[in-house]
Design a protein around this motif. Structure first.
Motif, PDB file in Angstrom:
ATOM      1  N   ASP A 129      45.605 -59.700 -16.576  1.00 19.43           N
ATOM      2  CA  ASP A 129      44.187 -59.847 -16.927  1.00 19.43           C
ATOM      3  C   ASP A 129      43.937 -59.445 -18.382  1.00 19.43           C
ATOM      4  N   ALA A 130      44.650 -58.429 -18.865  1.00 25.62           N
ATOM      5  CA  ALA A 130      44.491 -58.005 -20.267  1.00 25.62           C
ATOM      6  C   ALA A 130      44.964 -59.110 -21.214  1.00 25.62           C
ATOM      7  N   GLU A 133      42.318 -61.821 -21.287  1.00 18.82           N
ATOM      8  CA  GLU A 133      41.148 -61.443 -22.080  1.00 18.82           C
ATOM      9  C   GLU A 133      41.430 -61.597 -23.581  1.00 18.82           C
ATOM     10  N   GLU A 134      42.623 -61.159 -24.017  1.00 17.58           N
ATOM     11  CA  GLU A 134      42.958 -61.287 -25.435  1.00 17.58           C
ATOM     12  C   GLU A 134      42.998 -62.771 -25.848  1.00 17.58           C
ATOM     13  N   SER A 136      41.319 -65.267 -24.408  1.00 18.27           N
ATOM     14  CA  SER A 136      39.935 -65.779 -24.381  1.00 18.27           C
ATOM     15  C   SER A 136      39.165 -65.359 -25.638  1.00 18.27           C
ATOM     16  N   GLN A 137      39.341 -64.104 -26.067  1.00 13.44           N
ATOM     17  CA  GLN A 137      38.658 -63.629 -27.266  1.00 13.44           C
ATOM     18  C   GLN A 137      39.137 -64.378 -28.522  1.00 13.44           C
TER      19      GLN A 137
END
Length: 335
Positions: A129-130, A133-134, A136-137
């Motif tokens: 998940d981390a 997220e990276e 997606s950002q």
């Protein structure tokens, strides 16, 4: 020698009945007039500035024909600086976009690797998940840079258009008729700078009565007039339907199709017209004028009608309108 009197007698007998057979008709009265005016350009414009600044060049003086050069150049220094600053900003954004795209590709590979490990139960979900997220950002950051780049490109187009408006042009072939600014002056937006006109075609404004307009409209589409006493072809350019109650006339404009000499204002235009006027036109041979009491006799009824003579021309007289005399009515000759 005795044949000559016989010949003269034959001529007299032949001519007599033709004269007697001529109809003596009541006609509308006309008068000859001349419509006149002075030429001007078919179009003229006031040149104004949309931007402020210092005047660097005025390339034409009054009376000069406009060519390829702009009529006025305003100093574009400050807008040029803004254009360069915006171009630098776009270049920086292009670099940032490349860096963001590279980072985005790297994080996409990282996410795919952790996703495969997670599916093989070799890593924790939190690590996967981390990585997501990276990634997606990084994608959002690339989109943000793209939007900012589009905004800067729009601003660059705006600045380029603003710079273009520092160069003030007028149509080729027109003539400068007024100049209101000199080199070195500081001008504000909407300041009138010059007046230009197209003298390649000339027009003449006229003010005409209703009868004069009718006579004009009965002419061919192109008619002959004079310009400085030289024949020219002309036509009605437009008719203003607005009626001037003070002059009781209508405004029209005549366009000159071809002319010789200078294309300028103030050349004298004249058009001869025959215009319907008050009164009736009657042959002189139909007027009985005894004891200063002019009368005419209607041929069909033998009735005599008194008339008021207003004037005369050649073999006709002009009489006042009468309800008993109508155009086309045939009159009898003098007894």
């Amino acid at each position: 020698m005795r044949e000559l009197p016989v010949l003269l007698l034959l001529i007299a007998v032949t001519a007599g009945p033709a004269t007697a057979a001529e109809s003596l008709l009541v006609e509308n009265a006309y008068k000859n007039i001349s419509l006149s005016g002075y030429t001007r350009s078919i179009i003229h414009q006031t040149i104004s500035s949309e931007v402020s600044g210092k005047v660097l060049q005025v390339n034409y003086d009054i009376g000069q024909v406009i060519g390829e050069k702009p009529i006025i150049q305003i100093d574009p220094t400050f807008v040029t600086f803004e254009i360069e600053t915006t171009r630098h900003a776009i270049r920086r954004l292009n670099i940032a976009l490349k860096k963001s795209a590279s980072r985005e590709d790297f994080l996409k590979k990282e996410f795919d690797r952790f996703d495969a490990l997670y599916k093989g139960k070799s890593t924790a979900q939190s690590r996967r998940d981390a990585a997501l997220e990276e990634y997606s950002q990084a994608t959002l950051e690339s989109e943000t840079i793209s939007v900012e780049k589009s905004a800067q490109e729009t601003r660059l187009m705006e600045l380029m258009e603003r710079k273009r408006r520092h160069t003030i042009s007028a149509p080729n072939g027109w003539i400068v008729t007024g100049k209101h600014v000199e080199v070195g002056e500081i001008i504000a937006p909407d300041t009138p700078l010059a007046v230009v006109g197209d003298y390649r075609q000339l027009v003449v404004p006229l003010s005409v009565s209703a009868n004069e307009l009718i006579a004009l409209q009965q002419l061919p589409e192109e008619f002959t007039a004079t310009l400085d006493k030289e024949p020219v072809r002309a036509a009605i350019n437009w008719i203003n339907p607005e009626f001037d109650e003070q002059t009781r006339k209508l405004a029209i404009e005549v366009i000159i199709r071809n002319f010789h000499g200078e294309g300028r204002g103030g050349r004298f235009f004249s058009l001869a017209l025959q215009v319907l006027t008050e009164g009736l036109r009657i042959p002189k041979t139909a007027v009985i004028n005894r004891y200063d009491n002019p009368r005419v006799r209607i041929k069909a009824t033998d009735e005599e009608i008194s008339v008021l003579v207003l004037g005369e021309s050649n073999d006709h007289v002009i009489v006042a309108d009468s309800p008993r005399l109508k155009p086309g009515l045939e009159l009898a000759g003098r007894p």
